[in-house]
Design a protein around this motif. Structure first.
Motif, short mmCIF file in Angstrom:
data_model
loop_
_atom_site.label_atom_id
_atom_site.label_comp_id
_atom_site.label_asym_id
_atom_site.label_seq_id
_atom_site.Cartn_x
_atom_site.Cartn_y
_atom_site.Cartn_z
N SER A 152 38.24 26.88 110.85
CA SER A 152 38.72 26.58 109.51
C SER A 152 39.88 27.52 109.17
O SER A 152 40.12 28.52 109.86
CB SER A 152 37.60 26.77 108.49
N THR A 153 40.59 27.20 108.11
CA THR A 153 41.72 28.05 107.70
C THR A 153 41.27 29.47 107.44
O THR A 153 41.92 30.43 107.87
CB THR A 153 42.39 27.48 106.44
N GLU A 154 40.13 29.63 106.77
CA GLU A 154 39.61 30.97 106.47
C GLU A 154 39.21 31.71 107.75
O GLU A 154 39.52 32.89 107.92
CB GLU A 154 38.41 30.86 105.53
N GLU A 155 38.53 31.00 108.65
CA GLU A 155 38.13 31.63 109.91
C GLU A 155 39.34 32.01 110.75
O GLU A 155 39.38 33.09 111.35
CB GLU A 155 37.24 30.66 110.70
N ARG A 156 40.35 31.15 110.76
CA ARG A 156 41.54 31.44 111.55
C ARG A 156 42.27 32.66 110.98
O ARG A 156 42.75 33.50 111.74
CB ARG A 156 42.47 30.23 111.59
N GLN A 157 42.37 32.77 109.67
CA GLN A 157 43.02 33.93 109.07
C GLN A 157 42.30 35.22 109.43
O GLN A 157 42.94 36.24 109.70
CB GLN A 157 43.08 33.76 107.54
N HIS A 158 40.99 35.15 109.47
CA HIS A 158 40.21 36.34 109.85
C HIS A 158 40.50 36.71 111.31
O HIS A 158 40.65 37.91 111.63
CB HIS A 158 38.72 36.06 109.67
N ARG A 209 44.00 38.40 111.89
CA ARG A 209 44.12 39.81 111.52
C ARG A 209 43.78 40.74 112.68
O ARG A 209 44.05 41.93 112.62
CB ARG A 209 43.24 40.11 110.31
N PHE A 233 46.93 43.11 103.67
CA PHE A 233 45.61 42.71 104.15
C PHE A 233 44.51 43.76 104.00
O PHE A 233 43.39 43.54 104.46
CB PHE A 233 45.70 42.32 105.63
#
Length: 273
Positions: free
Chosen positions: A88-94, A97, A125
């Motif tokens: 997901s977008t949130e998982e990918r952003q994590h 990092r 971040f």
């Protein structure tokens, strides 16, 4: 396809055979034009893997897929067993990092000092205080040999120093994986060697896994303990392994021609003999 069974002259640290990155059945394409198809390889924890191949074969395109700037036509990329492609977008952003990326040009902000460039991802971040961010920026610049240059602007330093400053910024968030796109482009041989030594030192001291796109043979043989070779004609990966082993034992002409510039003249001499 040829694979090397050796870990190379600079083996990765303990736990190296644990897969940090896995590429499964990856096809890269722009519309109907296929760049590369059916790529399958593993990058072990602590590897310095070099992506090799002729100009235009898709080396930088592969790196852009690895960091999510381009999406696969087919297949997926996994980091430590978790799908980056299907996240997901949130998982990918994590996951992002945990990556550090340096681009061929360095991509430093010209209106910011070196310290401000390094501080940017920390301010974006993390919840660190301004004082803590400044301290970390100074530390990262010191690690790449730029202590005392914190208040310089990119235009005030050499190309090699700009490359090191970009690396300091890529290291700001203590990434698990570092990506380099043609790190030695535009550098003289001495600056290139110093940068290569720094890459090896970072792998050894931080335990980072490193992926490098380069066509510079001296750099390839100096830093890599693993590699993949992309063939622009077949549009497939045709070899993987330690580049020294591939140079000495791989019998694929395209690989030999790339890794041994004298390959054609040697082959002609053998034919004439």
């Amino acid at each position: 396809m040829t694979k090397s069974s050796e870990a190379g002259a600079r083996p990765a640290r303990a736990g190296a055979f644990e897969a940090r990155i896995e590429v499964r059945d990856l096809t890269m394409a722009f519309g109907d034009f296929v760049v590369m198809r059916d790529l399958n390889f593993i990058v072990r924890r602590g590897d310095i893997l070099v992506v090799m191949g002729g100009s235009g074969c898709g080396k930088s395109t592969l790196l852009r897929h690895m960091i999510g700037l381009l999406e696969p036509a087919r297949g997926e990329i996994l980091y430590e067993g978790k799908s980056f492609t299907r996240a997901s977008t949130e998982e990918r952003q994590h996951m992002l990092r945990r990556f550090g990326v340096t681009y061929q040009s360095g991509a430093l902000w010209s209106s910011m000092t070196l310290a401000e460039n390094v501080a940017l991802p920390l301010a974006e971040f993390t919840d660190l205080s301004e004082w803590e961010i400044r301290a970390i920026a100074r530390l990262k610049l010191s690690l790449v040999g730029l202590k005392g240059f914190e208040d310089y602007y990119p235009s005030q330093i050499s190309g090699g120093m700009q490359k090191r400053a970009a690396l300091a910024r890529a290291m700001a968030l203590d990434p698990d994986v570092l990506f380099f796109d043609e790190p030695s482009a535009g550098l003289d041989p001495i600056s290139t060697r110093l940068l290569n030594e720094l890459i090896i030192e970072l792998r050894d001291s931080l335990g980072a896994t490193i992926m490098v796109v380069t066509h510079d043979l001296a750099s390839i043989f100096m830093i890599a303990n693993n590699s993949v070779f992309l063939d622009g004609i077949s549009r497939r990966m045709i070899a993987q392994g330690d580049p020294r082993e591939l140079r000495d034992h791989c019998d694929i002409p395209a690989v030999q021609k790339f890794l041994r510039p004298d390959f054609e003249s040697r082959a002609e001499a053998q034919t004439d003999g």
